[in-house]
Design a protein around this motif. Sequence first.
Motif, PDB file in Angstrom:
ATOM      1  N   SER A   9     -42.496 -33.664  -9.848  1.00  0.00           N
ATOM      2  CA  SER A   9     -43.009 -34.940  -9.380  1.00  0.00           C
ATOM      3  C   SER A   9     -42.014 -36.051  -9.599  1.00  0.00           C
ATOM      4  O   SER A   9     -41.252 -36.058 -10.531  1.00  0.00           O
ATOM      5  CB  SER A   9     -44.292 -35.245 -10.141  1.00  0.00           C
ATOM      6  OG  SER A   9     -44.606 -36.582 -10.053  1.00  0.00           O
ATOM      7  N   ARG A  51     -44.972 -32.788  -4.650  1.00  0.00           N
ATOM      8  CA  ARG A  51     -44.240 -33.278  -5.796  1.00  0.00           C
ATOM      9  C   ARG A  51     -42.933 -33.933  -5.395  1.00  0.00           C
ATOM     10  O   ARG A  51     -42.490 -34.855  -6.032  1.00  0.00           O
ATOM     11  CB  ARG A  51     -43.954 -32.153  -6.789  1.00  0.00           C
ATOM     12  CG  ARG A  51     -45.149 -31.292  -7.113  1.00  0.00           C
ATOM     13  CD  ARG A  51     -46.174 -32.032  -7.857  1.00  0.00           C
ATOM     14  NE  ARG A  51     -45.730 -32.326  -9.217  1.00  0.00           N
ATOM     15  CZ  ARG A  51     -46.434 -33.027 -10.039  1.00  0.00           C
ATOM     16  NH1 ARG A  51     -47.560 -33.549  -9.668  1.00  0.00           N
ATOM     17  NH2 ARG A  51     -46.004 -33.246 -11.259  1.00  0.00           N
ATOM     18  N   ASP A 161     -53.391 -38.888 -16.221  1.00  0.00           N
ATOM     19  CA  ASP A 161     -52.386 -37.840 -16.088  1.00  0.00           C
ATOM     20  C   ASP A 161     -51.213 -38.069 -17.037  1.00  0.00           C
ATOM     21  O   ASP A 161     -50.668 -37.125 -17.599  1.00  0.00           O
ATOM     22  CB  ASP A 161     -51.885 -37.773 -14.643  1.00  0.00           C
ATOM     23  CG  ASP A 161     -52.822 -36.992 -13.740  1.00  0.00           C
ATOM     24  OD1 ASP A 161     -53.956 -36.727 -14.191  1.00  0.00           O
ATOM     25  OD2 ASP A 161     -52.442 -36.651 -12.613  1.00  0.00           O
ATOM     26  N   VAL A 165     -50.099 -35.297 -19.878  1.00  0.00           N
ATOM     27  CA  VAL A 165     -48.751 -34.714 -19.896  1.00  0.00           C
ATOM     28  C   VAL A 165     -48.025 -35.068 -21.189  1.00  0.00           C
ATOM     29  O   VAL A 165     -47.384 -34.221 -21.814  1.00  0.00           O
ATOM     30  CB  VAL A 165     -47.952 -35.167 -18.671  1.00  0.00           C
ATOM     31  CG1 VAL A 165     -46.494 -34.731 -18.785  1.00  0.00           C
ATOM     32  CG2 VAL A 165     -48.559 -34.596 -17.389  1.00  0.00           C
ATOM     33  N   GLU A 266     -49.030 -27.530 -18.961  1.00  0.00           N
ATOM     34  CA  GLU A 266     -49.282 -28.928 -18.646  1.00  0.00           C
ATOM     35  C   GLU A 266     -48.033 -29.801 -18.735  1.00  0.00           C
ATOM     36  O   GLU A 266     -47.861 -30.727 -17.925  1.00  0.00           O
ATOM     37  CB  GLU A 266     -50.358 -29.482 -19.586  1.00  0.00           C
ATOM     38  CG  GLU A 266     -50.722 -30.943 -19.370  1.00  0.00           C
ATOM     39  CD  GLU A 266     -51.451 -31.191 -18.060  1.00  0.00           C
ATOM     40  OE1 GLU A 266     -51.457 -32.347 -17.610  1.00  0.00           O
ATOM     41  OE2 GLU A 266     -52.000 -30.236 -17.487  1.00  0.00           O
ATOM     42  N   THR A 269     -43.978 -30.343 -15.560  1.00  0.00           N
ATOM     43  CA  THR A 269     -44.406 -30.927 -14.295  1.00  0.00           C
ATOM     44  C   THR A 269     -43.571 -30.455 -13.114  1.00  0.00           C
ATOM     45  O   THR A 269     -43.893 -30.767 -11.965  1.00  0.00           O
ATOM     46  CB  THR A 269     -44.338 -32.459 -14.375  1.00  0.00           C
ATOM     47  OG1 THR A 269     -43.014 -32.867 -14.762  1.00  0.00           O
ATOM     48  CG2 THR A 269     -45.317 -32.978 -15.419  1.00  0.00           C
ATOM     49  N   THR A 300     -39.136 -34.043 -16.606  1.00  0.00           N
ATOM     50  CA  THR A 300     -40.335 -34.868 -16.589  1.00  0.00           C
ATOM     51  C   THR A 300     -40.009 -36.319 -16.919  1.00  0.00           C
ATOM     52  O   THR A 300     -40.522 -37.245 -16.286  1.00  0.00           O
ATOM     53  CB  THR A 300     -41.374 -34.323 -17.586  1.00  0.00           C
ATOM     54  OG1 THR A 300     -41.771 -33.013 -17.183  1.00  0.00           O
ATOM     55  CG2 THR A 300     -42.606 -35.215 -17.638  1.00  0.00           C
ATOM     56  N   LEU A 310     -46.004 -39.811 -11.854  1.00  0.00           N
ATOM     57  CA  LEU A 310     -46.263 -38.588 -12.613  1.00  0.00           C
ATOM     58  C   LEU A 310     -47.646 -38.031 -12.315  1.00  0.00           C
ATOM     59  O   LEU A 310     -48.639 -38.754 -12.329  1.00  0.00           O
ATOM     60  CB  LEU A 310     -46.131 -38.854 -14.111  1.00  0.00           C
ATOM     61  CG  LEU A 310     -46.256 -37.615 -15.005  1.00  0.00           C
ATOM     62  CD1 LEU A 310     -45.068 -36.698 -14.805  1.00  0.00           C
ATOM     63  CD2 LEU A 310     -46.382 -38.019 -16.462  1.00  0.00           C
ATOM     64  N   ARG A 311     -47.706 -36.742 -12.034  1.00  0.00           N
ATOM     65  CA  ARG A 311     -48.975 -36.064 -11.815  1.00  0.00           C
ATOM     66  C   ARG A 311     -49.076 -34.869 -12.735  1.00  0.00           C
ATOM     67  O   ARG A 311     -48.111 -34.141 -12.938  1.00  0.00           O
ATOM     68  CB  ARG A 311     -49.084 -35.563 -10.360  1.00  0.00           C
ATOM     69  CG  ARG A 311     -48.970 -36.637  -9.303  1.00  0.00           C
ATOM     70  CD  ARG A 311     -50.100 -37.656  -9.373  1.00  0.00           C
ATOM     71  NE  ARG A 311     -51.413 -37.032  -9.391  1.00  0.00           N
ATOM     72  CZ  ARG A 311     -52.030 -36.542  -8.325  1.00  0.00           C
ATOM     73  NH1 ARG A 311     -51.437 -36.589  -7.143  1.00  0.00           N
ATOM     74  NH2 ARG A 311     -53.217 -36.017  -8.428  1.00  0.00           N
ATOM     75  N   SER A 312     -50.245 -34.643 -13.299  1.00  0.00           N
ATOM     76  CA  SER A 312     -50.492 -33.460 -14.098  1.00  0.00           C
ATOM     77  C   SER A 312     -50.450 -32.225 -13.208  1.00  0.00           C
ATOM     78  O   SER A 312     -51.062 -32.206 -12.135  1.00  0.00           O
ATOM     79  CB  SER A 312     -51.863 -33.554 -14.770  1.00  0.00           C
ATOM     80  OG  SER A 312     -52.344 -32.281 -15.134  1.00  0.00           O
ATOM     81  N   PRO A 313     -49.730 -31.160 -13.604  1.00  0.00           N
ATOM     82  CA  PRO A 313     -49.700 -29.936 -12.785  1.00  0.00           C
ATOM     83  C   PRO A 313     -51.095 -29.391 -12.509  1.00  0.00           C
ATOM     84  O   PRO A 313     -51.379 -28.928 -11.405  1.00  0.00           O
ATOM     85  CB  PRO A 313     -48.872 -28.969 -13.622  1.00  0.00           C
ATOM     86  CG  PRO A 313     -48.020 -29.840 -14.480  1.00  0.00           C
ATOM     87  CD  PRO A 313     -48.859 -31.042 -14.791  1.00  0.00           C
TER      88      PRO A 313
END
Length: 346
Positions: A9, A51, A161, A165, A266, A269, A300, A310-313
């Motif tokens: 991401s 991502r 998120d 992370v 987690e 990413t 990350t 940023l996004r949580s997987p």
Amino acid sequence: MAAATVAISGFSARPLVSLRRSRASVSYGSSHQFLRHRLISSPRLLFRNVRGVQATILQDDEEKVVVEESFKSETFPGKEPLLEEADTNSSSSDFEAWVIKLEQGVNVFLTDSVIKILDTLYRDRTYPRFFVLETIARVPYFAFMSVLHMYETFGWWRRADYLKVHFAESWNEMHHLLIMEELGGNSWWFDRFLAQHIATFYYFMTVFLYIVSPRMAYHFSECVESHAFETYDKFLKSNGEELKKSPAPEIAVKYYTGSDMYLFDEFQTSRAPNTRRPVIENLYDVFVNIRDDEAEHCKTMRACQTLGSLRSPHSVLEEEESGCVVVPEEAHCEGIVDCIKKSITN
């Protein structure tokens, strides 16, 4: 030489910090193509497209890792144009570029200064050095979470998120620390005293830095993680055969091969969950995975330098499986100065 391409991401077109005394390198290039969110049938494809950042890890006999990344940005509703996409001749763009250069220069100076101190104190004491590194390495994630909780209390930010992370990153670094303790890295009182006091100072410094400039704080953490990666990579090259003859610590076997791998997935990413499952047969395998963890942290932290990206997987995977990709809320504030300014103007 085997190559594996994964997605991550966020984006960044900022220059890479190259730490001295490195035999491994981490280099980044930029791309300016914007991607839009769309439904994708496969989790792997989701990470490759939504991502928007690609990382290539090249391994040579499992001893050397070189990371090359081509960054693309995601377009969120209302997102301001990137520095590189804006008019580079404008005074605001020139000023921001100058600020970024200043921030990164300060970070490099601070990182190199700490490295010189550690090189002097721990020239021939490997595990104590690793103990100090891992005591320090997990501190920024506590600091990030502290400031994010404060912003939630003030009603400025709500970044679930990011909290997920960063906690997973601190959980990973804590297990690195437990491994070094089991290897005897904390046996001397001086090493514990030094590590704990540096970590205390580092915590408050990172809190202040994160409040003023999250971008600078994340870049500093990227520098630290890059140094950790290079340190372990050099250690593996120099001691590979000896490490293969030594048994793996029990805590490492439990962490890397346990049944509950949610937090392990987690913090990475750049990978879809369930795509990395380490095999631990000896101490060499342990350090290979610690080194690879540091590479994931580095990527990350690189992505985090783009605010709100940023996004949580697991969040992305759950959205894909439900058939609805949710576009994250746009980040409202870059730092406390920006928060206060927007509160006044609104």
